[in-house]
Design a protein around this motif. Structure first.
Motif, PDB file in Angstrom:
ATOM      1  N   THR A   1      -0.811   1.335   5.066  1.00  0.00           N
ATOM      2  CA  THR A   1       0.466   0.635   4.959  1.00  0.00           C
ATOM      3  C   THR A   1       0.852   0.963   3.523  1.00  0.00           C
ATOM      4  N   THR A   2       2.015   1.686   3.336  1.00  0.00           N
ATOM      5  CA  THR A   2       2.549   2.204   2.012  1.00  0.00           C
ATOM      6  C   THR A   2       3.935   1.711   1.541  1.00  0.00           C
ATOM      7  N   LEU A   3       4.194   1.946   0.279  1.00  0.00           N
ATOM      8  CA  LEU A   3       5.338   1.031  -0.162  1.00  0.00           C
ATOM      9  C   LEU A   3       6.502   2.007   0.639  1.00  0.00           C
ATOM     10  N   ILE A   4       6.365   3.343   0.646  1.00  0.00           N
ATOM     11  CA  ILE A   4       7.518   4.355   1.243  1.00  0.00           C
ATOM     12  C   ILE A   4       6.887   4.864   2.401  1.00  0.00           C
ATOM     13  N   LYS A   5       7.629   4.825   3.470  1.00  0.00           N
ATOM     14  CA  LYS A   5       7.027   5.083   4.778  1.00  0.00           C
ATOM     15  C   LYS A   5       7.371   6.460   5.025  1.00  0.00           C
TER      16      LYS A   5
END
Length: 403
Positions: free
Chosen positions: A3-7
């Motif tokens: 799960t990352t801030l920028i997809k």
């Protein structure tokens, strides 16, 4: 599932980061001396490595695939537009001989390092092929060969980190050599003597001094980019045709198919042929080198993205030993044979630098040291490394693939 801030699907945000951080890396390298010493390549890679390990950007995304698919192939011809074989020989024949001798040192080091460490490092035959090309021509060859041999992203990232650290250390050694009494006593150094007799120091970083502002027109950009697209398209189509018609039976046919059907080798061949046959056209283009280098910096950013810190800790120390052995062999052969055939100390330094780092780092070092008579020759000779590095790296990789 990460799960990352920028997809991964945030394509514009990811391209903003890739292109923007490449620009920041170049700016820092040319603005600050500490950054020039670290090199923009390491800054580009490190920024991506940090953000991916902090889960800000994803480790896999379509934007990264586009860099491998489109950006790298376009960078290669743009950086080869100075690779006129006739001019390389006419203007730089003496230095070219030393450069080729230095390349032999790289190959010797590649085989020695492989057989010393093949039991400890995964995918080492592929990595050896990539680093052989890289240590004959620089990052252009690294980009092409890593795509050709399909090195896993994690191992490639670890290798790049070890490679950049080794290059940084080795460049410091090369920069320091002229100040070491042993070398000054035992090697002729006419360029250093000339600089010491003249006064004046240049301000700014070595990167800024090399990449000075030049006159460039819309026509230059259009012809540089347009011709690069055409060369890539024609080269890849030719390779595809050869790959489809050459039989895949027998070692001889497989070798021929591997050479003629390899799109990166064909790209190198077609570009060099075009530049050699039409030198006036390609010499008239300003900006191709700059555009190609900027694209390679985007590649450096992408390389840092999948770099897992645990994997780096696990593999980078051994990979650092691996690249150290390659660089050591290159240095021993370059300075040993150079001494035997009475090359100057400066010629040995820039020839070895052109092998390990590529023509831009060698030219930048010559500029920083004030060896003005070596700047153009080493740039031309270094572009020869772009040409032969892919071929030699391919041969090394194919011969080691069975071990």
């Amino acid at each position: 599932m990460e799960t990352t801030l920028i997809k991964p699907e945030d394509t514009w945000l990811l391209w903003a980061f890739l292109a923007g951080w490449a620009a920041v890396s170049i700016y820092l390298e040319q603005k600050y001396k500490w950054a020039s010493k670290v090199t923009g390549a390491i800054i580009a890679l490190a920024g991506a490595l940090i953000l991916s390990n902090l889960n800000i950007i994803p480790t896999d995304a379509p934007a990264y695939d586009a860099v491998w698919t489109y950006v790298i192939p376009l960078a290669i011809p743009l950086l080869l537009y100075q690779a006129n074989l006739k001019r390389v020989w006419n203007e730089s024949g003496r230095l070219l001989i030393l450069f080729l001798i230095s390349s032999v040192g790289t190959v010797i080091g590649a085989y020695l390092a492989f057989f010393a460490l093949s039991s400890f490092i995964p995918e080492l035959s592929k990595i050896t092929a990539v680093m052989t090309g890289s240590y004959i021509g620089g990052s252009v060859n690294l980009a092409a060969l890593s795509a050709k041999f399909d090195v896993s992203e994690g191992m490639l990232s670890s290798t790049i980190v070890a490679d950049n650290l080794m290059m940084a250390l080795y460049f410091f050694v090369l920069i320091a050599i002229p100040a070491i009494g042993f070398f000054r006593r035992n090697f002729p150094a006419p360029h250093i003597d000339r600089v010491e007799q003249s006064a004046g120091d240049e301000d700014g970083t070595l990167a800024a001094s090399y990449w000075q502002r030049k006159e460039i027109s819309l026509k230059d950009i259009a012809l540089s980019a347009g011709s690069a697209f055409v060369i890539v398209a024609v080269s890849f189509k030719i390779a595809e045709i050869f790959g489809s018609i050459i039989p895949d039976e027998g070692a001889g046919w497989q070798l021929l198919g591997g050479l003629l059907g390899d799109k990166y080798l064909m790209l190198t061949t077609v570009t060099v042929a075009a530049v050699t046959l039409m030198p006036k056209f390609f010499d008239s283009l300003n900006g191709a080198q700059e555009i190609g280098t900027y694209l390679i910096y985007i590649f450096f950013v992408v390389i840092g993205v999948p770099a897992s810190l645990p994997l780096l800790i696990q593999n980078a120390p051994l990979l650092l030993i691996f690249v150290f052995l390659m660089v050591l062999a290159n240095m021993v052969v370059t300075f040993g044979v150079g001494k035997l055939f009475k090359f100057s100390l400066e010629e040995m330094i820039v020839a070895s630098n052109a092998n390990i780092g590529g023509p831009t780092t060698a030219a930048a070092m010559a500029i920083a040291k004030g060896w003005k008579d070596l700047i153009v020759p080493v740039m031309l000779v270094g572009t020869m490394g772009y040409i032969i590095g892919n071929y030699i790296g391919t041969i090394v990789g194919n011969t080691l693939g069975g071990f």
